[in-house]
Design a protein around this motif. Sequence first.
Motif, short mmCIF file in Angstrom:
data_model
loop_
_atom_site.label_atom_id
_atom_site.label_comp_id
_atom_site.label_asym_id
_atom_site.label_seq_id
_atom_site.Cartn_x
_atom_site.Cartn_y
_atom_site.Cartn_z
N THR A 191 0.84 -1.21 0.00
CA THR A 191 0.00 0.00 0.00
C THR A 191 0.87 1.24 0.00
O THR A 191 0.64 2.18 -0.77
N ALA B 221 -9.86 8.98 -9.87
CA ALA B 221 -9.93 7.79 -9.02
C ALA B 221 -10.61 6.62 -9.72
O ALA B 221 -10.21 5.47 -9.53
N HIS C 264 -4.52 4.78 -10.23
CA HIS C 264 -5.25 4.67 -8.98
C HIS C 264 -6.17 3.46 -8.91
O HIS C 264 -6.15 2.72 -7.92
N ARG C 265 -6.99 3.27 -9.91
CA ARG C 265 -8.02 2.20 -9.82
C ARG C 265 -7.41 0.82 -9.59
O ARG C 265 -7.84 0.11 -8.68
N TRP D 4 -6.14 0.65 -6.01
CA TRP D 4 -7.26 0.65 -5.09
C TRP D 4 -7.82 -0.77 -4.98
O TRP D 4 -8.02 -1.28 -3.87
N PHE E 194 -5.41 -2.99 -3.12
CA PHE E 194 -5.43 -2.72 -1.69
C PHE E 194 -6.55 -3.51 -1.02
O PHE E 194 -6.34 -4.16 0.01
N TYR E 195 -7.76 -3.47 -1.59
CA TYR E 195 -8.88 -4.17 -0.96
C TYR E 195 -8.67 -5.69 -0.95
O TYR E 195 -9.02 -6.36 0.02
N HIS F 173 -9.49 8.84 3.36
CA HIS F 173 -9.39 10.10 2.60
C HIS F 173 -10.50 11.04 3.04
O HIS F 173 -11.53 10.62 3.57
#
Length: 173
Positions: A34, A90, A97-98, A101, A104-105, A119
């Motif tokens: 991350t 985003a 980013h996408r 993201w 990360f999840y 955020h």
Amino acid sequence: MADRLTHAHEGDLAVFLIGMTINRPWRPDHWMPTFAAMPAMVRELYESKSSAERGEQDWLGFLGARTLIGSRGPTLVQYWRSAEDIYAYAGAEARAHRPAWLEFYRTARRHEGSVGVWHETYSVRADGHESVYYGTGPIGLGAVTGLVPVRRRGGTARERLGSRVRAEASGTS
């Protein structure tokens, strides 16, 4: 004697704070991916801004950013033209980013509680931001938009906050 300066930005803007909390510092294998993802996104935003300034692509609306390091993890303060620009970036599948993201999840589900992200988005009207810089180099909004003498907008914070509204109302902007 140092000059009193204020930021050069005119108009609305959005301030986006994004950070991570390192909840298990002894598990860098859980939080390092991350942490490592953010520099690529920031680099992409600055490269896109430079390309737009050269007329090579449309501007994403990113003005600039600053990184702060706290005891629980880093925070990025980003300045944008609008909240809509933040959301467009985003969600863009072709941008860095996408995929980060989504990864990360996936990782966070496997290592519940090791790392968190957060955020905050602030949409700020033209009459809702002011600044003063004295005895410092450019920092914050002044670093990303440039600096002008404070007298251009008013000597006090209250005057600077209202100066844009008064100038627009009187037709002197």
